[in-house]
Design a protein around this motif. Structure first.
Motif, PDB file in Angstrom:
ATOM      1  N   THR A   6      61.068  80.983  22.421  1.00  0.00           N
ATOM      2  CA  THR A   6      61.749  79.849  23.040  1.00  0.00           C
ATOM      3  C   THR A   6      61.416  79.821  24.521  1.00  0.00           C
ATOM      4  O   THR A   6      61.684  80.798  25.240  1.00  0.00           O
ATOM      5  N   VAL A   7      60.828  78.750  25.001  1.00  0.00           N
ATOM      6  CA  VAL A   7      60.450  78.629  26.408  1.00  0.00           C
ATOM      7  C   VAL A   7      61.685  78.274  27.233  1.00  0.00           C
ATOM      8  O   VAL A   7      62.429  77.341  26.897  1.00  0.00           O
ATOM      9  N   LEU A   8      61.889  78.992  28.342  1.00  0.00           N
ATOM     10  CA  LEU A   8      63.067  78.774  29.192  1.00  0.00           C
ATOM     11  C   LEU A   8      62.743  78.052  30.495  1.00  0.00           C
ATOM     12  O   LEU A   8      63.649  77.494  31.117  1.00  0.00           O
ATOM     13  N   THR A   9      61.491  78.080  30.945  1.00  0.00           N
ATOM     14  CA  THR A   9      61.184  77.581  32.292  1.00  0.00           C
ATOM     15  C   THR A   9      60.164  76.449  32.292  1.00  0.00           C
ATOM     16  O   THR A   9      59.403  76.294  33.237  1.00  0.00           O
ATOM     17  N   SER A  10      60.150  75.627  31.253  1.00  0.00           N
ATOM     18  CA  SER A  10      59.171  74.540  31.200  1.00  0.00           C
ATOM     19  C   SER A  10      59.351  73.556  32.347  1.00  0.00           C
ATOM     20  O   SER A  10      58.399  72.879  32.748  1.00  0.00           O
ATOM     21  N   ALA A  11      60.566  73.471  32.910  1.00  0.00           N
ATOM     22  CA  ALA A  11      60.821  72.542  34.014  1.00  0.00           C
ATOM     23  C   ALA A  11      60.520  73.151  35.378  1.00  0.00           C
ATOM     24  O   ALA A  11      60.612  72.457  36.396  1.00  0.00           O
ATOM     25  N   PHE A  12      60.143  74.425  35.411  1.00  0.00           N
ATOM     26  CA  PHE A  12      59.869  75.105  36.685  1.00  0.00           C
ATOM     27  C   PHE A  12      58.372  75.031  36.955  1.00  0.00           C
ATOM     28  O   PHE A  12      57.567  75.583  36.202  1.00  0.00           O
ATOM     29  N   ASP A  13      57.994  74.367  38.035  1.00  0.00           N
ATOM     30  CA  ASP A  13      56.584  74.081  38.290  1.00  0.00           C
ATOM     31  C   ASP A  13      55.923  75.155  39.153  1.00  0.00           C
ATOM     32  O   ASP A  13      55.422  74.886  40.242  1.00  0.00           O
ATOM     33  N   GLY A  72      52.527  74.179  42.656  1.00  0.00           N
ATOM     34  CA  GLY A  72      52.628  73.594  41.334  1.00  0.00           C
ATOM     35  C   GLY A  72      51.315  73.515  40.585  1.00  0.00           C
ATOM     36  O   GLY A  72      50.235  73.682  41.144  1.00  0.00           O
ATOM     37  N   GLU A  73      51.444  73.265  39.284  1.00  0.00           N
ATOM     38  CA  GLU A  73      50.282  73.292  38.394  1.00  0.00           C
ATOM     39  C   GLU A  73      49.267  72.199  38.711  1.00  0.00           C
ATOM     40  O   GLU A  73      48.056  72.428  38.676  1.00  0.00           O
ATOM     41  N   LYS A  74      49.731  71.003  39.009  1.00  0.00           N
ATOM     42  CA  LYS A  74      48.802  69.905  39.296  1.00  0.00           C
ATOM     43  C   LYS A  74      47.930  70.241  40.496  1.00  0.00           C
ATOM     44  O   LYS A  74      46.714  70.001  40.486  1.00  0.00           O
ATOM     45  N   PHE A  75      48.528  70.814  41.531  1.00  0.00           N
ATOM     46  CA  PHE A  75      47.770  71.181  42.725  1.00  0.00           C
ATOM     47  C   PHE A  75      46.777  72.294  42.415  1.00  0.00           C
ATOM     48  O   PHE A  75      45.644  72.276  42.874  1.00  0.00           O
ATOM     49  N   ARG A  76      47.217  73.282  41.605  1.00  0.00           N
ATOM     50  CA  ARG A  76      46.316  74.378  41.262  1.00  0.00           C
ATOM     51  C   ARG A  76      45.145  73.909  40.405  1.00  0.00           C
ATOM     52  O   ARG A  76      44.133  74.595  40.303  1.00  0.00           O
ATOM     53  N   SER A  77      45.296  72.755  39.771  1.00  0.00           N
ATOM     54  CA  SER A  77      44.243  72.237  38.893  1.00  0.00           C
ATOM     55  C   SER A  77      43.270  71.306  39.609  1.00  0.00           C
ATOM     56  O   SER A  77      42.292  70.855  38.992  1.00  0.00           O
ATOM     57  N   LEU A  78      43.500  71.013  40.876  1.00  0.00           N
ATOM     58  CA  LEU A  78      42.688  70.021  41.577  1.00  0.00           C
ATOM     59  C   LEU A  78      41.250  70.467  41.819  1.00  0.00           C
ATOM     60  O   LEU A  78      40.397  69.630  42.130  1.00  0.00           O
ATOM     61  N   ASN A  79      40.989  71.791  41.711  1.00  0.00           N
ATOM     62  CA  ASN A  79      39.582  72.197  41.892  1.00  0.00           C
ATOM     63  C   ASN A  79      38.913  72.586  40.575  1.00  0.00           C
ATOM     64  O   ASN A  79      37.839  73.188  40.577  1.00  0.00           O
ATOM     65  N   VAL A  80      39.512  72.219  39.451  1.00  0.00           N
ATOM     66  CA  VAL A  80      38.851  72.412  38.158  1.00  0.00           C
ATOM     67  C   VAL A  80      37.660  71.453  38.090  1.00  0.00           C
ATOM     68  O   VAL A  80      37.800  70.253  38.327  1.00  0.00           O
ATOM     69  N   ARG A  81      36.478  71.972  37.803  1.00  0.00           N
ATOM     70  CA  ARG A  81      35.207  71.229  37.841  1.00  0.00           C
ATOM     71  C   ARG A  81      34.971  70.573  39.206  1.00  0.00           C
ATOM     72  O   ARG A  81      34.225  69.602  39.324  1.00  0.00           O
ATOM     73  N   ASN A  82      35.649  71.113  40.207  1.00  0.00           N
ATOM     74  CA  ASN A  82      35.548  70.570  41.558  1.00  0.00           C
ATOM     75  C   ASN A  82      35.524  71.695  42.582  1.00  0.00           C
ATOM     76  O   ASN A  82      35.821  71.490  43.753  1.00  0.00           O
ATOM     77  N   LEU A  83      35.202  72.918  42.124  1.00  0.00           N
ATOM     78  CA  LEU A  83      35.180  74.075  43.019  1.00  0.00           C
ATOM     79  C   LEU A  83      34.199  73.836  44.153  1.00  0.00           C
ATOM     80  O   LEU A  83      33.131  73.251  43.967  1.00  0.00           O
TER      81      LEU A  83
END
Length: 661
Positions: free
Chosen positions: A282-289, A465-476
């Motif tokens: 059971t996931v408890l922190t799905s709302a924690f970014d 947050g996750e969106k920011f950490r993903s901004l350099n995916v295929r963009n390193l």
């Protein structure tokens, strides 16, 4: 007499402050690993000192009275003593020490006396934990070489069959009274973190197929019954699952997981729970970014720590409602190393902010009104230091980027300053607004000279947050460079920076970004330093110990998508390089192996770019960065010399010579 002492103190305060040297910064004593006693009355912690004669950082264990603040040193032996842990009744402290060369387990009376050795293992102890009744200690240790391997080496000498010759780490239990030891696990897997069940009958542990860092994405969780060493699997889903923590009643286990997300290097992990007998998580922190790191599970809640922008905090999670509350004595604040009393009414931790490096604190579990127990910052009272400020700007694609700006204490906004950019590694690292954090780049030596230093938290950094950490995916490299350049431009636009005096540097991912800038913005930077940086993603992919990292960020292999590997590699653009570039690299680096450095160096040399490659011996661990005082001194002073020569056009000089240890 009192009058004389008072006058001497006033005279000392009146002395002019001076800029610290490289050796002084590296000689700072630092605290770590606070452990609150079960009754909440004492805090054990470590103090690290610099031993220049033996070229080592050495730690000893200290104890502070949580009520009076009185501190005293507990251990005093050769080399280091670390990882203090109280017995459940608080009558003993166990710890790990390499005083006899290998890291062995010891126990000592916290009131003082001689430590007793508990283990004499061939390769030492990795980690340990007391059983709930205090009679037994569980520990992990790497299995010794087999007889077959020893016979092979006797006949042929040493060699390694890649991805086959693994030595696993397994779980053992030791009877404290008799010293009798027995193995709880064995086989083709390696054990990581573990925790005893509240009743002491079982241990939950995470494990992965082999010790290679590249296998971390395949970690699972199992439970071993202590009485008969029977093991049953608990969590076996895809992706990393680790750091098991039992609920206070022993009915559930919390753990950190990607929940089978294959992109775990840059997406959020979550805290989940599962019945100890098995079932569906059971996931408890799905709302924690952000990435939560479990600290403890108590009756009052499940506690975890996490980054928030340039800061970090303690949080309390209600496992039933999933409500999350941030606990902080101040804002902004950088807290870490949290340790609770048995009843969770008190917590010890490390705290720091923009004006002070880490100190040991104790506070109620609400984190209100913390009491400072140490005074490590007294070491720097005579130094001219920096004023730290968190600044932000818009990148080329509109993303908001933050960074830490180091300013001289006499900063004049009407003056244009030289600017040095120091780029952190990771990419999921984070630069924090805390003084004296750099041991590779001499930030605290530069700033008092009248130099601004910017540490950008470029896209991909933790804490945003996750969106920011993903901004350099295929963009390193590409997007990362946007973030650095836009940060420089924002300071120039404010009239704070002389655009003719800008340099950049970084280690690991920061070294890669610096190499990318060297081949893209030749006219902007007057000097560049590349530390353990990636020069070509294919070179990196086939050499590194974390190959999955590249596949996740670039979404392909060099064979399936050569275009993205070329687009994001500095070597693709080597003919554009013009900026004088220093390259620093460890000889045995497993994370960013040495061929990356030679590739960049040869490309710069063939294109007549002023460049120097320095290969360092003796880096510890995986060899990815300096680990000893003299190697830190070397990397710092080589950077001082490089930027003195090519950015400031002054004669290079050694700063450590001014303060011989």
């Amino acid at each position: 007499m009192k009058k004389i002492v008072a006058m001497a103190f006033i005279a000392q305060l009146a002395l002019p402050k001076v800029a610290p040297t490289v050796d002084q910064v590296l000689s700072l004593k630092r605290v770590a690993s606070p452990q609150l006693s079960p009754d909440g009355r004492s805090v054990a912690y470590t103090v690290r000192e610099t031993n220049w004669d033996d070229n080592a950082y050495e730690t000893e264990i200290w104890i502070a009275n949580a009520d009076t603040g009185a501190v005293r040193q507990l251990t005093n032996a050769k080399k280091s003593s670390r990882s203090p842990a109280w017995s459940p009744d608080g009558s003993k402290l166990a710890f790990i020490s390499d005083r006899t060369d290998k890291n062995q387990l010891y126990v000592i009376d916290p009131l003082g006396g001689e430590a007793e050795g508990l283990t004499t293992l061939e390769d030492g102890v990795s980690n340990f934990e007391w059983s709930p009744d205090g009679r037994t200690i569980a520990y992990t240790a790497t299995e010794p070489k087999t007889a077959a391997v020893k016979d092979r080496e006797k006949k042929y000498g040493e060699f390694q069959v890649v991805e086959q010759d693994y030595r696993m780490t397994h779980l053992f239990v030791l009877d404290v009274a008799s010293r009798a030891t027995r193995a709880l696990t064995s086989g083709a897997f390696t054990v990581g973190s573990f925790q005893w069940s509240p009743d002491g009958k079982a241990i939950a542990f995470d494990h992965r197929p082999n010790p290679s860092p590249g296998s971390g994405g395949a970690s699972d969780i199992s439970i071993v019954t202590v009485a008969d060493a029977s093991v049953r699997k608990l969590v076996t889903q895809e992706g990393p699952d680790g750091s098991p923590f039992w609920s206070p009643d022993g009915s559930k286990i919390a753990f950190e997981t990607s929940m089978a997300n294959p992109s775990h290097y840059y997406t959020n992990s979550v805290i989940a729970t599962i019945p100890a007998g098995g079932g569906t998580p059971t996931v408890l922190t799905s709302a924690f970014d952000e990435d939560p790191n479990i600290v403890a599970w108590k009756e009052s809640g499940l506690f975890f720590s996490a980054s928030y922008h340039t800061f970090s905090y303690l949080y309390r999670l209600n496992p039933d409602t999933k409500a999350i509350a941030r606990l902080a004595p101040a804002d902004p604040w950088v807290g870490s190393g949290f340790s609770f009393s048995r009843d969770a009414s008190k917590v010890a931790f490390l705290g720091s902010d923009a004006k002070s490096m880490a100190e040991v604190y104790v506070a109620p579990a609400t984190m209100t009104n913390p009491r400072k127990l140490t005074d490590m910052n007294a070491q720097a009272t005579s130094w001219t230091t920096s004023a730290l400020e968190v600044v932000s700007w818009k990148s080329q694609d509109g993303a908001t980027i933050e960074g830490v700006l180091h300013k001289p204490v006499d900063f004049n906004p009407a003056r244009k300053y030289p600017l040095l950019v120091v780029i952190h590694g990771g990419p999921t690292g984070v630069s924090r607004a805390v003084p004296f954090t750099s041991a590779i780049y001499p930030i605290d030596v530069w700033v008092p000279r009248g130099i601004l230093v910017l540490e950008p938290n470029y896209r991909g950094s933790a804490g945003y947050g996750e969106k920011f950490r993903s901004l350099n995916v295929r963009n390193l490299g590409v997007g990362d460079a946007w973030d650095v350049i836009s940060g420089v431009d924002s300071l120039i636009a404010k009239g704070l920076v002389d655009p003719a005096k800008v340099g950049t540097m970084g280690w690991s991912q920061g070294g890669y970004i610096s190499a990318f800038l060297a081949t893209h913005d030749a006219a902007r930077f007057k000097a560049i330093s590349v530390g353990a940086g990636i020069s070509d993603w294919m070179t990196y992919y086939v050499n590194t110990d974390i190959t999955p990292f590249t596949r996740q960020y670039l979404k392909g292999t060099p064979w399936s998508d050569p275009e993205i590997y070329a687009k994001t590699s500095p070597m693709t653009y080597i003919k554009q390089a013009k900026t004088p570039t220093l390259i620093q690299h460890g000889a045995t680096d497993q994370r960013v192996p040495l061929p990356n450095a030679f590739e960049l160096y040869r490309g710069l040399q063939d294109n007549n770019v002023p460049s120097k490659l320095i290969v360092y011996q003796g880096f510890g661990g995986i060899g990815h960065g300096p680990s000893k005082p003299k190697s830190h001194r070397a990397t710092m002073e080589h950077n001082l010399e490089w930027f003195d020569q090519y950015l400031f056009q002054t004669a290079a000089k050694s700063t450590s010579a001014e303060h011989k240890q």
